[in-house]
Design a protein around this motif. Structure first.
Motif, short mmCIF file in Angstrom:
data_model
loop_
_atom_site.label_atom_id
_atom_site.label_comp_id
_atom_site.label_asym_id
_atom_site.label_seq_id
_atom_site.Cartn_x
_atom_site.Cartn_y
_atom_site.Cartn_z
N THR A 16 -34.06 17.92 -23.28
CA THR A 16 -32.93 17.69 -22.39
C THR A 16 -33.44 16.95 -21.17
O THR A 16 -34.61 17.05 -20.83
CB THR A 16 -32.27 19.02 -21.97
OG1 THR A 16 -31.14 18.73 -21.17
CG2 THR A 16 -33.18 19.94 -21.23
N TYR A 30 -27.51 22.62 -12.97
CA TYR A 30 -28.75 23.23 -13.46
C TYR A 30 -29.32 24.19 -12.43
O TYR A 30 -29.21 23.97 -11.24
CB TYR A 30 -29.82 22.16 -13.74
CG TYR A 30 -29.49 21.26 -14.88
CD1 TYR A 30 -29.76 21.66 -16.19
CD2 TYR A 30 -28.91 20.03 -14.67
CE1 TYR A 30 -29.46 20.83 -17.25
CE2 TYR A 30 -28.60 19.19 -15.73
CZ TYR A 30 -28.88 19.60 -17.01
OH TYR A 30 -28.59 18.79 -18.06
N GLU A 72 -24.18 26.21 -15.11
CA GLU A 72 -23.24 25.77 -16.14
C GLU A 72 -23.86 24.79 -17.12
O GLU A 72 -23.42 24.69 -18.26
CB GLU A 72 -21.99 25.18 -15.51
CG GLU A 72 -22.23 23.93 -14.69
CD GLU A 72 -20.97 23.45 -13.99
OE1 GLU A 72 -20.63 22.28 -14.17
OE2 GLU A 72 -20.36 24.26 -13.27
N LYS A 73 -24.92 24.06 -16.72
CA LYS A 73 -25.59 23.14 -17.63
C LYS A 73 -26.92 23.70 -18.13
O LYS A 73 -27.59 23.06 -18.93
CB LYS A 73 -25.81 21.79 -16.97
CG LYS A 73 -24.53 21.03 -16.75
CD LYS A 73 -24.83 19.64 -16.28
CE LYS A 73 -23.55 18.85 -16.07
NZ LYS A 73 -23.84 17.50 -15.57
N THR A 99 -27.46 28.89 -24.49
CA THR A 99 -26.42 28.45 -25.41
C THR A 99 -26.52 26.93 -25.54
O THR A 99 -27.26 26.27 -24.80
CB THR A 99 -25.01 28.81 -24.89
OG1 THR A 99 -24.77 28.07 -23.68
CG2 THR A 99 -24.88 30.29 -24.62
N GLU A 100 -25.75 26.36 -26.44
CA GLU A 100 -25.76 24.91 -26.59
C GLU A 100 -25.32 24.23 -25.30
O GLU A 100 -25.87 23.21 -24.90
CB GLU A 100 -24.84 24.50 -27.74
CG GLU A 100 -24.98 23.05 -28.13
CD GLU A 100 -24.21 22.72 -29.38
OE1 GLU A 100 -23.67 21.60 -29.44
OE2 GLU A 100 -24.15 23.56 -30.29
N GLU A 101 -24.34 24.80 -24.61
CA GLU A 101 -23.85 24.24 -23.36
C GLU A 101 -24.75 24.55 -22.17
O GLU A 101 -24.76 23.83 -21.19
CB GLU A 101 -22.43 24.77 -23.04
CG GLU A 101 -21.39 24.45 -24.07
CD GLU A 101 -21.43 25.39 -25.27
OE1 GLU A 101 -21.86 26.56 -25.13
OE2 GLU A 101 -21.06 24.94 -26.36
N SER A 102 -25.46 25.67 -22.23
CA SER A 102 -26.29 26.12 -21.12
C SER A 102 -27.67 26.56 -21.65
O SER A 102 -27.98 27.74 -21.69
CB SER A 102 -25.59 27.29 -20.41
OG SER A 102 -26.30 27.68 -19.28
#
Length: 114
Positions: A16, A30, A72-73, A99-102
């Motif tokens: 990422t 982040y 949130e990211k 998670t995929e989003e975080s």
């Protein structure tokens, strides 16, 4: 030993791109935690007051996750340049996953050699 740490860092890293911010300044979504061989596990994990061990960083991530403060990211654990000694094995499990989003990412900071 250096290769083992590098392999560990690669295994833990989620691909990422992340902009550098301080641990609690999640203005870009982040949250970043900093770890340094010169740090202290009594520190908050900021750029100015980094943690000392990977285990303390993992525990800090767990605390943030329980309180809903991962960002949130996602969350990035930045290891500053140096050699890290392990007094016990670093164990990660589902409690340590994002998670995929975080996502939760462990990485060497910028181009520093860990």
């Amino acid at each position: 030993m250096k290769r083992k740490i590098t392999a560990l860092m690669l295994a833990l890293t989620t691909l990422t791109s992340v902009s550098a911010v301080n641990v609690s300044a999640a203005e870009n979504g982040y949250v970043e935690i900093f770890v340094s061989p010169a740090g202290s596990d009594d520190n908050p994990g900021t750029a100015d007051k980094p943690l000392k061990t990977a285990i303390a960083a993992r525990n800090k991530v767990r605390e943030l996750k329980k309180s809903g403060g991962l960002g949130e990211k996602g969350t990035v654990v930045n290891f500053r340049e140096g050699t890290y000694a392990f007094s016990e094995a670093l164990s990660l499990n589902e409690e340590d996953s994002g998670t995929e989003e975080s996502p939760i990412t462990y990485r060497a900071y910028l181009d520093e050699e860990v």
